[in-house]
Design a protein around this motif. Structure first.
Motif, PDB file in Angstrom:
ATOM      1  N   GLN A 260      21.593 -85.212 -20.660  1.00  0.00           N
ATOM      2  CA  GLN A 260      22.562 -84.949 -21.715  1.00  0.00           C
ATOM      3  C   GLN A 260      23.293 -83.637 -21.455  1.00  0.00           C
ATOM      4  OE1 GLN A 260      23.209 -87.174 -24.193  1.00  0.00           O
ATOM      5  NE2 GLN A 260      21.761 -88.494 -23.120  1.00  0.00           N
ATOM      6  N   GLY A 261      24.569 -83.722 -21.090  1.00  0.00           N
ATOM      7  CA  GLY A 261      25.365 -82.526 -20.878  1.00  0.00           C
ATOM      8  C   GLY A 261      24.984 -81.801 -19.603  1.00  0.00           C
ATOM      9  N   PRO A 262      25.722 -80.731 -19.282  1.00  0.00           N
ATOM     10  CA  PRO A 262      25.468 -80.002 -18.037  1.00  0.00           C
ATOM     11  C   PRO A 262      24.330 -78.991 -18.134  1.00  0.00           C
ATOM     12  CG  PRO A 262      27.345 -79.054 -19.170  1.00  0.00           C
ATOM     13  CD  PRO A 262      26.900 -80.228 -19.988  1.00  0.00           C
ATOM     14  N   ALA A 263      23.818 -78.725 -19.340  1.00  0.00           N
ATOM     15  CA  ALA A 263      22.826 -77.661 -19.523  1.00  0.00           C
ATOM     16  C   ALA A 263      21.443 -78.241 -19.807  1.00  0.00           C
ATOM     17  CB  ALA A 263      23.250 -76.746 -20.670  1.00  0.00           C
ATOM     18  N   TRP A 264      20.413 -77.517 -19.356  1.00  0.00           N
ATOM     19  CA  TRP A 264      19.052 -77.884 -19.726  1.00  0.00           C
ATOM     20  C   TRP A 264      18.687 -77.184 -21.039  1.00  0.00           C
ATOM     21  CZ3 TRP A 264      20.076 -75.823 -14.757  1.00  0.00           C
ATOM     22  CH2 TRP A 264      19.951 -74.440 -14.645  1.00  0.00           C
ATOM     23  N   ASP A 265      17.529 -77.533 -21.590  1.00  0.00           N
ATOM     24  CA  ASP A 265      17.173 -77.037 -22.930  1.00  0.00           C
ATOM     25  C   ASP A 265      17.011 -75.524 -22.967  1.00  0.00           C
ATOM     26  OD1 ASP A 265      17.262 -79.597 -23.885  1.00  0.00           O
ATOM     27  OD2 ASP A 265      15.120 -79.962 -23.581  1.00  0.00           O
ATOM     28  N   GLY A 266      16.240 -74.993 -22.031  1.00  0.00           N
ATOM     29  CA  GLY A 266      16.059 -73.548 -21.972  1.00  0.00           C
ATOM     30  C   GLY A 266      15.199 -73.001 -23.104  1.00  0.00           C
ATOM     31  N   SER A 267      15.198 -71.687 -23.215  1.00  0.00           N
ATOM     32  CA  SER A 267      14.414 -71.006 -24.247  1.00  0.00           C
ATOM     33  C   SER A 267      15.107 -71.108 -25.602  1.00  0.00           C
ATOM     34  CB  SER A 267      14.239 -69.532 -23.865  1.00  0.00           C
ATOM     35  OG  SER A 267      13.673 -68.800 -24.931  1.00  0.00           O
ATOM     36  N   ARG A 268      14.306 -71.006 -26.664  1.00  0.00           N
ATOM     37  CA  ARG A 268      14.862 -71.055 -28.017  1.00  0.00           C
ATOM     38  C   ARG A 268      15.342 -69.696 -28.507  1.00  0.00           C
ATOM     39  NH1 ARG A 268      10.798 -75.100 -31.407  1.00  0.00           N
ATOM     40  NH2 ARG A 268      11.104 -76.962 -30.078  1.00  0.00           N
ATOM     41  N   LEU A 269      15.115 -68.666 -27.714  1.00  0.00           N
ATOM     42  CA  LEU A 269      15.599 -67.343 -28.109  1.00  0.00           C
ATOM     43  C   LEU A 269      17.122 -67.350 -28.210  1.00  0.00           C
ATOM     44  CD1 LEU A 269      13.483 -64.822 -25.984  1.00  0.00           C
ATOM     45  CD2 LEU A 269      13.225 -65.394 -28.399  1.00  0.00           C
ATOM     46  N   GLU A 270      17.635 -66.610 -29.171  1.00  0.00           N
ATOM     47  CA  GLU A 270      19.079 -66.528 -29.345  1.00  0.00           C
ATOM     48  C   GLU A 270      19.675 -65.440 -28.452  1.00  0.00           C
ATOM     49  OE1 GLU A 270      19.921 -65.897 -33.430  1.00  0.00           O
ATOM     50  OE2 GLU A 270      19.187 -67.867 -34.077  1.00  0.00           O
ATOM     51  N   ASP A 271      20.954 -65.593 -28.160  1.00  0.00           N
ATOM     52  CA  ASP A 271      21.659 -64.556 -27.408  1.00  0.00           C
ATOM     53  C   ASP A 271      21.712 -63.271 -28.238  1.00  0.00           C
ATOM     54  OD1 ASP A 271      22.048 -66.377 -25.395  1.00  0.00           O
ATOM     55  OD2 ASP A 271      24.061 -66.936 -26.046  1.00  0.00           O
ATOM     56  N   TRP A 272      22.080 -62.182 -27.581  1.00  0.00           N
ATOM     57  CA  TRP A 272      22.023 -60.872 -28.247  1.00  0.00           C
ATOM     58  C   TRP A 272      23.243 -60.042 -27.874  1.00  0.00           C
ATOM     59  CZ3 TRP A 272      21.333 -55.906 -25.994  1.00  0.00           C
ATOM     60  CH2 TRP A 272      20.995 -54.873 -26.887  1.00  0.00           C
ATOM     61  N   ASP A 273      23.783 -59.339 -28.858  1.00  0.00           N
ATOM     62  CA  ASP A 273      24.916 -58.437 -28.643  1.00  0.00           C
ATOM     63  C   ASP A 273      24.596 -57.083 -29.270  1.00  0.00           C
ATOM     64  OD1 ASP A 273      27.672 -60.043 -27.793  1.00  0.00           O
ATOM     65  OD2 ASP A 273      26.183 -61.317 -28.775  1.00  0.00           O
ATOM     66  N   TRP A 274      25.093 -56.038 -28.614  1.00  0.00           N
ATOM     67  CA  TRP A 274      24.915 -54.691 -29.167  1.00  0.00           C
ATOM     68  C   TRP A 274      26.114 -53.830 -28.795  1.00  0.00           C
ATOM     69  CZ3 TRP A 274      23.402 -49.966 -26.382  1.00  0.00           C
ATOM     70  CH2 TRP A 274      23.246 -48.866 -27.245  1.00  0.00           C
ATOM     71  N   GLU A 275      26.647 -53.177 -29.792  1.00  0.00           N
ATOM     72  CA  GLU A 275      27.780 -52.283 -29.577  1.00  0.00           C
ATOM     73  C   GLU A 275      27.354 -50.856 -29.908  1.00  0.00           C
ATOM     74  OE1 GLU A 275      32.418 -51.750 -31.067  1.00  0.00           O
ATOM     75  OE2 GLU A 275      31.353 -53.658 -31.341  1.00  0.00           O
ATOM     76  N   PRO A 276      27.320 -49.973 -28.927  1.00  0.00           N
ATOM     77  CA  PRO A 276      26.902 -48.587 -29.186  1.00  0.00           C
ATOM     78  C   PRO A 276      27.831 -47.909 -30.189  1.00  0.00           C
ATOM     79  CG  PRO A 276      27.053 -49.042 -26.826  1.00  0.00           C
ATOM     80  CD  PRO A 276      27.696 -50.184 -27.532  1.00  0.00           C
ATOM     81  N   SER A 277      27.310 -46.891 -30.818  1.00  0.00           N
ATOM     82  CA  SER A 277      28.139 -46.116 -31.737  1.00  0.00           C
ATOM     83  C   SER A 277      29.216 -45.376 -30.946  1.00  0.00           C
ATOM     84  CB  SER A 277      27.274 -45.116 -32.505  1.00  0.00           C
ATOM     85  OG  SER A 277      26.708 -44.171 -31.608  1.00  0.00           O
ATOM     86  N   ALA A 278      30.212 -44.893 -31.647  1.00  0.00           N
ATOM     87  CA  ALA A 278      31.305 -44.180 -30.981  1.00  0.00           C
ATOM     88  C   ALA A 278      30.785 -42.976 -30.209  1.00  0.00           C
ATOM     89  CB  ALA A 278      32.337 -43.748 -32.018  1.00  0.00           C
ATOM     90  N   LYS A 279      29.705 -42.373 -30.700  1.00  0.00           N
ATOM     91  CA  LYS A 279      29.131 -41.203 -30.027  1.00  0.00           C
ATOM     92  C   LYS A 279      28.398 -41.607 -28.750  1.00  0.00           C
ATOM     93  CE  LYS A 279      26.149 -37.203 -30.922  1.00  0.00           C
ATOM     94  NZ  LYS A 279      25.281 -36.523 -31.924  1.00  0.00           N
ATOM     95  N   GLU A 280      27.731 -42.774 -28.781  1.00  0.00           N
ATOM     96  CA  GLU A 280      26.941 -43.219 -27.631  1.00  0.00           C
ATOM     97  C   GLU A 280      27.783 -43.931 -26.570  1.00  0.00           C
ATOM     98  OE1 GLU A 280      22.583 -44.362 -29.257  1.00  0.00           O
ATOM     99  OE2 GLU A 280      24.233 -45.538 -30.117  1.00  0.00           O
ATOM    100  N   ALA A 281      28.860 -44.550 -27.001  1.00  0.00           N
ATOM    101  CA  ALA A 281      29.667 -45.356 -26.076  1.00  0.00           C
ATOM    102  C   ALA A 281      30.339 -44.489 -25.022  1.00  0.00           C
ATOM    103  CB  ALA A 281      30.716 -46.139 -26.858  1.00  0.00           C
ATOM    104  N   LYS A 282      30.367 -44.994 -23.799  1.00  0.00           N
ATOM    105  CA  LYS A 282      31.025 -44.290 -22.701  1.00  0.00           C
ATOM    106  C   LYS A 282      32.497 -44.660 -22.578  1.00  0.00           C
ATOM    107  CE  LYS A 282      26.931 -43.716 -19.788  1.00  0.00           C
ATOM    108  NZ  LYS A 282      26.337 -43.978 -18.454  1.00  0.00           N
ATOM    109  N   ALA A 283      32.878 -45.738 -23.254  1.00  0.00           N
ATOM    110  CA  ALA A 283      34.272 -46.182 -23.227  1.00  0.00           C
ATOM    111  C   ALA A 283      34.592 -46.835 -24.557  1.00  0.00           C
ATOM    112  CB  ALA A 283      34.514 -47.161 -22.076  1.00  0.00           C
TER     113      ALA A 283
END
Length: 381
Positions: A260-283
């Motif tokens: 079914q489809g091009p992808a296998w089932d994989g782990s159930r963990l969700e993807d993750w995003d993180w945006e540093p604060s303006a002070k921590e960010a390098k750009a």
């Protein structure tokens, strides 16, 4: 006296011959329909009646052909042509199969403009061609299709070698979408500066087309024929690797069952995003994200880009014995590959590697720890 079997067969044969001759005498030749000149004029006028330089009612053709396509072309010549037009432009009146309505209208409009000796450049060709290229396109000589004549004109603006330009015009470049002309013009210019055989150009066009679909910003700037050959070989290896992984996935799905489809089932963990604060960010707008790779193409691309062997873990991923994750950094509109991470079924990090199997830097380690804490992943000390 009774007739013998031989005589009976001879009599039957004579009767069949006589009956056949009777039917032949009854057969009359079917009259051939007369050429439909009115229909030819009507089809040639459709959409361009106001641009005709002659009155269609005055057409007195002396044609023996009954082919509607040839009659249509003859009518178009009478209505619009002050001067002869190349076969590449005339072809639209003979056969428009496989073309949508907009493309048919465009080619007919170009024919009318060229036949009337109007400016084809001002008639719309300037959206794709320079004045020099339009001049070459209108005056093309030889057996070229519309697309081949189009690219011959572009190639002639890049090289003074007519043989090389003709060779390029007959390659797969001529079958590329006109909406992608900026990229394929660069390709044509590249091969004008790096001549090779038509067969190799076709092979390289397959590779270049795949790269362009994958990355719209892909460019030939700074590349050589030698480097393209090497990259094409690597691309073919990647395709073979993807096919092997897909075969594994089909076997894992079971005989007689469609994966079914091009992808296998994989782990159930969700993807993750993180945006540093303006002070921590390098750009400005810096962002980090972790994504799971669940397709053969993504796995092979990661292996190729990061110079490691993660694609060999496909069987483990398909079987559910491992999952592969990647850490990326996005800043200033660019995405940077940082790390590749292998997790076991218990969400324990087995390997964390960067380019060429290097270890994670201290800064990368902190980001991975932040992700692990958010998703319940166990990291090795």
């Amino acid at each position: 006296m009774a007739k013998s079997m031989i005589q009976l067969r001879q009599d039957a044969e004579r009767q069949r011959i006589e009956a056949y001759q009777v039917t032949l005498r009854r057969v009359t030749a079917v009259p051939r329909p007369a050429p439909n000149f009115e229909r030819a004029i009507e089809e040639a006028c459709r959409g361009f009646a106001r641009r005709a330089i002659r009155d269609g009612a005055l057409w007195r053709p002396k044609l023996k052909t009954r082919d509607p396509a040839r009659l249509r072309l003859a009518a178009a010549r009478f209505l619009y042509a002050r001067y002869p037009v190349s076969a590449a432009l005339e072809a639209i009146w003979l056969d428009s199969s496989g073309l949508n309505a907009d493309e048919v209208a465009l080619r007919k409009a170009w024919y009318v403009a060229a036949a009337r000796s109007d400016s084809l450049y001002k008639a719309g060709a300037n959206a794709w061609l320079s004045r020099k290229e339009v001049h070459c396109f209108v005056n093309v000589v030889g057996d070229f299709t519309f697309e081949e004549a189009f690219w011959l004109a572009i190639a002639r603006s890049c090289t003074d070698d007519p043989g090389l330009a003709t060779r390029l015009a007959r390659t797969k470049i001529a079958r590329t979408p006109r909406g992608e002309i900026a990229f394929w013009r660069e390709v044509a210019r590249f091969f004008c500066g790096h001549p090779t055989s038509r067969e190799e150009i076709d092979d390289l066009c397959d590779y270049l087309g795949a790269m362009h679909r994958r990355d719209r910003a892909y460019s030939l700037k700074g590349r050589t024929l030698v480097s393209l050959r090497r990259q094409m070989v690597e691309w073919h290896r990647d395709i073979a690797a993807i096919e092997r992984i897909e075969a594994l996935r089909r076997r894992a799905a079971g005989k007689g069952q469609q994966a079914q489809g091009p992808a296998w089932d994989g782990s159930r963990l969700e993807d993750w995003d993180w945006e540093p604060s303006a002070k921590e960010a390098k750009a400005h707008g810096e962002r980090f994200f972790v994504r799971q790779l669940r397709t053969a193409e993504d796995l092979v691309a990661e292996s190729r880009a990061m110079h490691h062997c993660v694609s060999l873990y496909a069987a483990k991923c398909i079987a559910g014995n491992a999952s592969i994750w990647v850490l990326r950094r996005k800043a200033l509109g660019k995405i940077e590959r940082l790390l590749t991470i292998e997790l076991d079924p218990q969400n324990r990090a087995v390997q964390v590697r960067g380019f060429g199997n290097r270890l994670a830097t201290a800064e990368e380690r902190k980001i991975v720890e932040r992700w692990a804490k958010a998703r319940g992943v166990v990291l090795r000390a």
